[in-house]
Design a protein around this motif. Structure first.
Motif, PDB file in Angstrom:
ATOM      1  N   THR A 129       0.792  -1.087  -0.053  1.00 25.51           N
ATOM      2  CA  THR A 129       0.013   0.087  -0.138  1.00 25.51           C
ATOM      3  C   THR A 129       1.037   1.287  -0.003  1.00 25.51           C
ATOM      4  O   THR A 129       0.629   2.244  -0.657  1.00 25.51           O
ATOM      5  N   ASP A 189      -8.059   0.303   0.581  1.00 27.54           N
ATOM      6  CA  ASP A 189      -8.726   1.280   1.457  1.00 27.54           C
ATOM      7  C   ASP A 189      -8.287   1.064   2.977  1.00 27.54           C
ATOM      8  O   ASP A 189      -7.900  -0.047   3.200  1.00 27.54           O
ATOM      9  N   GLU A 243     -10.161   0.832   5.264  1.00 29.20           N
ATOM     10  CA  GLU A 243     -11.250  -0.236   5.741  1.00 29.20           C
ATOM     11  C   GLU A 243     -10.769  -1.776   5.737  1.00 29.20           C
ATOM     12  O   GLU A 243     -11.023  -2.470   6.464  1.00 29.20           O
ATOM     13  N   GLY A 296      -6.982   6.453   9.335  1.00 28.55           N
ATOM     14  CA  GLY A 296      -7.102   5.891   7.892  1.00 28.55           C
ATOM     15  C   GLY A 296      -5.698   6.041   7.167  1.00 28.55           C
ATOM     16  O   GLY A 296      -4.688   5.845   8.032  1.00 28.55           O
ATOM     17  N   PHE A 316      -6.957   8.702  -1.724  1.00 25.98           N
ATOM     18  CA  PHE A 316      -6.969   8.479  -0.073  1.00 25.98           C
ATOM     19  C   PHE A 316      -8.588   8.341   0.426  1.00 25.98           C
ATOM     20  O   PHE A 316      -8.652   7.989   1.651  1.00 25.98           O
ATOM     21  N   GLY A 317      -9.549   8.537  -0.617  1.00 29.82           N
ATOM     22  CA  GLY A 317     -10.920   8.708  -0.038  1.00 29.82           C
ATOM     23  C   GLY A 317     -11.434  10.080   0.214  1.00 29.82           C
ATOM     24  O   GLY A 317     -10.588  11.013   0.463  1.00 29.82           O
TER      25      GLY A 317
END
Length: 915
Positions: free
Chosen positions: A342, A364, A366, A403, A485-486
Motif C-alpha cells: 500500500t 482502502d 477499511e 485511515g 485516499f478517499g
C-alpha cells in the motif's frame, strides 16, 4: 505557596539554577552576575511592589551593552520556556494526585461529564445515540504565531520527560544523579540550540511541524483516550460490555490547504502535504504491526484460532519454518506485506526496511481494519481477550481514526478569489456574461443554471489567468486525492469572507468542474462551508443561510451530506472589526438565529469555531467556551481551530495533549445532552448585553478606526514591523501591501498588542460600555443587573473570565515604555492617555461586577502562574523596548535585530497565549 505547590517551586528553582549555571559556564561570571542582578530586582519589584527595585531594574537594563542585551534576552526567554515545562508537569502531578486520592471528578474530565449526565436521569441509550452521531474535531492551522522551532520543542520534551521521571519514580542516589546530569545536558542543549529561524518557513515546513504533533501525541494518545472512554462507560453500565465507539474524535488540519492570502499553497503543495501525511500514518502502522507480530507469538499447540484467522495466515504465504505453528504471527506478516505494498502504491517508493514479499495493496483503510478485526475476533473467541485489549486495540482504533490520510485537510480560499475565477470561466464560455456586473439574484440564477448541467465550464483550450489556472489545479488535485485516499482526506471547502449566497454557489460550480459535485446524481462529496467573519457578515449570516436553504437544488445536495450543513464563525476578524465585547455578542446572536433557521428547515447545524489562541481572537479555556454556547448550538458536533503557539502548549506533551482532547469530549457531551437544562437567557439579559455591545462598539471603533494618527501610533508603539520580519510562517502579515489596520491580518494585530503588554483587543471598550450603561439604567439597578448576569449567564461569565485573564497579563507601566517609542509627543499622549484611562475603567468595572478584590481572585491557578513567571517576563519587555529604540534610531546591526526577535520569542513563551 501551599504545600501542594511546593514541588512546582522546587522544579522552577532547579531548572532556574541549572540555567544560571549554564549562563555562567557559557558566558562567564560577569554576564551571570548581570542576569542575576536583573532577576533579583525584578522579583523584588513584583513581589513587594518595590518602586526602588523597579528604578534599579530599569537603570541596569538601560546600561546594558549590545552583547549583554542579547545574553539577557536569551536567559530570560529560556527561563520562560523552562517555567512553562515545570507548570505543565505540575498540572500532570496534581491531576494524578487527585486520581490517586479518589477525589471527586474535576470539571472538564470525562468522569465529571458522565456523572453529570447520569445525575440528570439520562440513560445508556442517550449516551449511545450521542456517540453514534458525534463529531468532535480540533483543527490545526498554519497561522504563524508559533515562534518556537521544532528543535526547541524537542528539547522541551526531553526536559519534561526527565522531570516526570523524578516525580513518578523513587530514584536511588545513583539514578537521581544520572537524572540531574541528564537534565543539565538538556538545559545546555536548549541554550546552545538556535532559538530563531534563519530562513522563512515554507508551507511544507509548516506541514512537517504540524505532523510532529501526530508523532508526539495524536497517533498514540487518541487511541488511548478512546479506550479510556469505552472502559469508563463499561464501568458505569455493564450493558456497554465490549462495545466499541464510532471514531467521532478526529484531528483536522489546514496546513497545506489554506490558500486564503497565501500564494504559496499550490496544487503541488497540497499533493505533497497529503503524501507526507500518508507517510506518517503508514509508517506508524508498519511499525505497530511489526511490534505486534513480535508480541503475538501464540502457538497452535496452546491456543486455537478462528477459521478466518487461519485463512489470513495462509494468504500471507509466510514460509518461515520458525513461525509454522504461529498463525497470528503469520497473519500479521501478511498484513505487514500488504501495508508495504500500500505504501508503494500510494507513495511511489518502498518503505524503509520493507521486505520483498509480494502482496496486494489494501484498496482502502477499511480493508486493513477488516484484517485487524479478524485477528481481534479470533483472540476474543479463543480465550485471549486480554491480548486483544493491548496494542492491537490501539492499532485498530488508530486505523479507524486516521485511515491512510492521517488527518482531513480543509481547503480554504477567499470569496473574492472564487468570484473572479467563476467570472473568468463564464466570460470565456459565454462572452458578454459580465458576471461581476450582476446583482445577487442575477448571480444566483446564473449559477443555479450552471449547476443544473453536467457540462464542464472550463476548457483545456482556453488560456486562463494564473489565478484561475491555479485554482482549477487545486480543485483537480482535490479530486485526485479523493480517488487516492478517499473523500475523508479533503472533506471541507471553506469560503472566507462569505457575505452572500452566491459565494457558496460559486464554490459549488468549481467543485462541479472537478467532479466533486455531481449534478446528475445530485451528490456532493465534500462540505461547502461559509465563513462569516466581520460584524456585518455575522449579522447577515442567518438570512444568508435562510436564502440558501430555500434553493431546491442546494437542498437536494444536502441530502447527500446527511442533511448536515457546516457553518464557520470567525472570531479574529470580527474582533478586529468591532472589538472584544461586540464580537462575542454578535457571534452568540448569530448562533441563536442559525439554530432557529436550521430547525425550521429540518437540517443539522455543525458549527466550526475559528478561535485563536488569545482572548482577542476568541481564545480562552475550551471547556467553558463550549458550555457557554447557546442552547442547541452544539448538537453533538463541533469543530474548532487550534492555532499558533497554543498547539504546542496543548499537544506537544502527550499527557497534556490527551487531557486537552478529553476536555473537548467532556464539554461537547455536557453541552449536547444537558443543554435542555440551561434556560435561555432572560430578555433583560439580552437587552442589557445589546446595550453594552453598542456602547463598546462605538468606543472601540472611535479609537481604532476614527482617531487620526492611530495607525501611526500602532506601528510605532508595537513590534508589528519586527514581527512581520520574523520567520514564523509562510503567510504575509497583511493581506495587501499597506499599513492600514483593515488590511492587517488579525494574528499580527493581536500578537503585537500582547508583546507590548496592553492586550488591547481583549478588553478595550468594556469600561466605557459599563459607564454608559450605568448612566442609562441607574448606578444601583444597573450594577445589580450586571452582577446577576455574571452569576446566572454562562456566556457573560465566560466573557468576563477571559477578560479577567487578559487584564491580569497586561501592564500599563510597561506599555507606557512602548508608547514612548511614538515620536509625535502629542499623538502619543492623546492616544495612550485614552488607552490608560479605559484600562483603568475596565479593571474597575470588571472587579465590581465579579466581586473580586483583585484580578484573578477567582482563578488562583492562573494567578499563581502569573506570579511565578512575570518577574522573568518584565525584563524581556524592558530589553525589547531598549533594543527597539536603538534599532529605530539607526543602530541596525544584526545583534540588535536578533535580540529583538529573541525577546519576541521569550515574551510569547511567557504569556503562552499571545496570538
Amino acid at each position: 505557596m501551599t504545600d501542594k505547590d511546593l514541588p512546582l517551586r522546587e522544579d522552577i528553582r532547579l531548572l532556574g539554577r541549572m540555567l544560571g549555571d549554564t549562563v555562567r559556564d557559557q558566558l562567564g561570571d560577569a554576564t551571570f552576575e548581570v542576569v542575576e542582578r536583573i532577576r533579583q530586582h525584578s522579583v523584588r519589584f513584583r513581589r513587594d511592589d518595590d518602586l526602588a527595585a523597579r528604578r534599579e531594574l530599569e537603570a541596569t537594563l538601560d546600561a546594558l551593552s549590545r552583547d549583554q542585551t542579547n545574553a539577557v534576552a536569551r536567559a530570560f526567554s529560556y527561563f520562560s520556556i523552562l517555567a512553562n515545562i515545570a507548570e505543565d508537569q505540575h498540572h500532570i502531578r496534581r491531576s494524578r494526585a487527585h486520581l490517586l486520592a479518589g477525589s471527586s471528578p474535576k470539571e472538564g474530565s470525562l468522569a465529571h461529564a458522565l456523572q453529570a449526565v447520569l445525575a440528570a436521569g439520562l440513560q445508556a441509550g442517550d449516551l449511545a445515540a450521542f456517540f453514534e452521531d458525534a463529531l468532535i474535531s480540533p483543527v490545526l492551522t498554519a497561522h504563524p504565531t508559533e515562534v518556537h522551532r521544532k528543535s526547541i520543542l524537542n528539547c522541551q520534551l526531553v526536559i519534561a520527560q526527565l522531570l516526570d521521571q523524578r516525580d513518578r519514580m523513587a530514584l536511588t542516589p545513583e539514578e537521581a544523579a544520572a537524572n540531574e546530569e541528564a537534565l543539565r545536558r538538556a538545559v545546555l542543549t536548549l541554550w546552545q540550540t538556535r532559538m530563531l529561524r534563519i530562513t522563512k518557513l515554507s508551507v511544507l515546513d509548516e506541514v512537517n511541524n504540524g505532523l510532529s504533533y501526530f508523532d508526539y501525541t495524536f497517533l498514540r494518545e487518541l487511541p488511548h483516550l478512546y479506550a479510556n472512554i469505552e472502559d469508563s462507560l463499561a464501568a458505569q453500565d455493564g450493558a456497554w460490555g465490549a462495545l466499541e465507539l464510532p471514531s467521532f474524535l478526529k484531528v483536522g488540519s489546514w496546513i497545506g490547504g489554506d490558500r486564503d492570502g497565501n500564494p504559496f499553497v499550490t496544487a503541488e503543495v497540497l499533493e505533497e502535504a497529503l503524501a507526507r501525511q500518508a507517510t506518517v500514518a503508514l509508517e506508524f502502522y508498519l511499525a505497530e504491526v511489526h511490534t505486534l507480530a513480535s508480541q503475538l507469538s501464540l502457538s497452535q499447540m496452546h491456543v486455537s484460532a478462528s477459521e478466518a484467522l487461519l485463512a489470513l495466515a495462509v494468504q500471507a504465504q509466510d514460509v518461515s519454518p520458525h513461525r509454522s505453528d504461529e498463525p497470528y504471527r503469520q497473519a500479521l506478516s501478511g498484513v505487514h506485506a500488504r501495508l508495504a505494498a500500500t505504501y508503494r502504491a500510494l507513495l511511489g517508493r518502498d518503505p524503509v526496511g520493507a521486505g520483498l514479499q509480494a502482496a496486494a495493496p489494501y484498496p482502502d483503510a477499511e480493508a486493513l481494519a477488516d484484517d485487524l478485526e479478524v485477528i481481534h475476533r479470533s483472540l476474543l473467541t479463543n480465550g485471549s481477550a486480554a491480548l486483544a485489549r493491548g496494542r492491537l486495540r490501539r492499532l485498530r482504533r488508530a486505523v479507524k481514526t486516521f485511515g491512510f490520510h492521517l488527518a482531513p485537510i480543509d481547503l480554504r480560499q477567499n470569496s473574492d478569489v472564487f468570484e473572479r475565477v467563476v467570472a473568468e470561466l463564464l466570460e470565456a464560455a459565454r462572452p458578454g456574461t459580465a458576471y461581476t456586473a450582476l446583482d445577487e439574484e442575477g448571480r444566483i440564477a446564473l449559477l443555479l443554471e450552471e449547476l443544473s448541467t453536467a457540462r464542464p465550464l472550463a476548457s483545456p483550450f482556453v488560456p486562463y489567468s494564473d489565478e484561475t489556472a491555479g485554482e482549477l489545479a487545486i480543485f483537480h488535485a482535490a479530486r485526485r486525492a479523493h480517488r487516492r485516499f478517499g473523500s475523508a482526506a479533503l472533506p471541507h471547502f471553506i469560503i472566507s469572507k462569505t457575505d452572500g449566497v452566491s459565494d457558496m454557489l460559486e464554490l459549488a460550480v468549481l467543485l462541479k468542474e472537478a467532479g466533486i459535485l455531481r449534478p446528475l446524481e445530485q451528490a456532493l462529496d465534500a462540505h461547502i462551508v461559509p465563513l462569516f467573519e466581520t460584524i456585518g457578515d455575522l449579522q447577515a449570516a442567518p438570512a444568508t443561510m435562510e436564502r440558501l436553504f430555500s434553493l431546491e437544488p442546494y437542498a437536494r445536495l444536502l441530502a447527500s451530506r446527511r442533511h448536515t450543513q457546516e457553518v464557520m464563525l470567525g472570531y479574529s476578524d470580527s474582533n478586529k472589526d468591532g472589538g472584544f465585547l461586540t464580537s462575542g455578542w454578535e457571534l452568540y446572536k448569530a448562533e441563536i438565529e442559525l439554530v432557529r433557521v436550521f430547525r425550521a428547515h429540518g437540517l443539522r447545524l455543525r458549527l466550526f469555531h475559528g478561535r485563536g489562541g488569545s482572548v482577542g481572537r476568541g481564545g480562552g479555556p475550551s471547556y467553558q467556551a463550549i458550555l457557554a454556547q447557546p442552547g442547541g448550538a452544539v448538537q453533538g458536533q463541533i469543530r474548532l481551530t487550534e492555532q499558533g503557539e497554543v498547539i504546542a502548549a496543548k499537544y506537544a506533551n502527550p499527557e497534556v495533549g490527551r487531557r486537552n482532547l478529553e476536555v473537548l469530549v467532556a464539554a461537547t457531551l455536557e453541552a449536547t445532552l444537558l443543554a435542555g437544562e440551561a434556560a435561555a437567557p432572560r430578555a433583560a439579559f439580552i437587552d442589557a448585553m445589546q446595550a453594552l455591545s453598542d456602547h463598546a462598539f462605538r468606543a472601540y471603533r472611535a479609537l481604532v478606526y476614527e482617531t487620526p494618527g492611530f495607525e501611526q501610533y500602532f506601528w510605532e508603539s508595537t513590534v508589528i514591523a519586527e514581527i512581520a520580519q520574523l520567520n514564523i510562517g509562510s503567510r504575509p502579515a497583511s493581506r495587501k501591501k499597506s499599513t492600514a489596520i483593515e488590511d492587517l491580518r488579525a494574528i499580527p494585530w493581536v500578537f503585537s498588542w500582547a508583546q507590548c503588554r496592553l492586550m488591547l483587543p481583549g478588553w478595550f471598550g468594556f469600561g466605557a460600555a459599563v459607564a454608559a450603561f450605568l448612566a442609562e439604567r441607574g448606578e444601583e439597578a444597573g450594577m445589580a443587573l450586571l452582577q446577576q448576569m455574571h452569576r446566572e449567564w454562562p456566556f457573560f461569565a465566560t466573557q468576563l473570565s477571559n477578560m479577567d485573564m487578559v487584564l491580569a497579563k497586561s501592564d500599563i507601566a510597561i506599555a507606557s515604555r512602548y508608547a514612548a517609542l511614538v515620536k509625535d509627543a502629542a499623538l502619543r499622549e492623546a492616544i495612550f492617555g485614552r488607552i490608560r484611562a479605559e484600562h483603568g475603567a475596565t479593571v474597575a468595572a470588571l472587579l465590581r461586577i465579579t466581586g473580586q478584590a483583585e484580578l484573578l481572585d477567582a482563578n488562583p491557578l492562573l494567578k499563581r502562574s502569573i506570579r511565578n513567571r512575570f518577574p522573568y517576563l518584565d525584563p524581556l519587555n524592558h530589553v525589547q523596548v531598549e533594543m527597539l529604540h536603538r534599532y529605530r534610531e539607526g543602530h541596525q546591526d544584526e545583534r540588535i535585530r536578533r535580540g529583538i526577535h529573541i525577546s519576541i520569542n521569550g515574551i510569547a513563551a511567557g504569556l503562552r497565549n499571545s496570538g
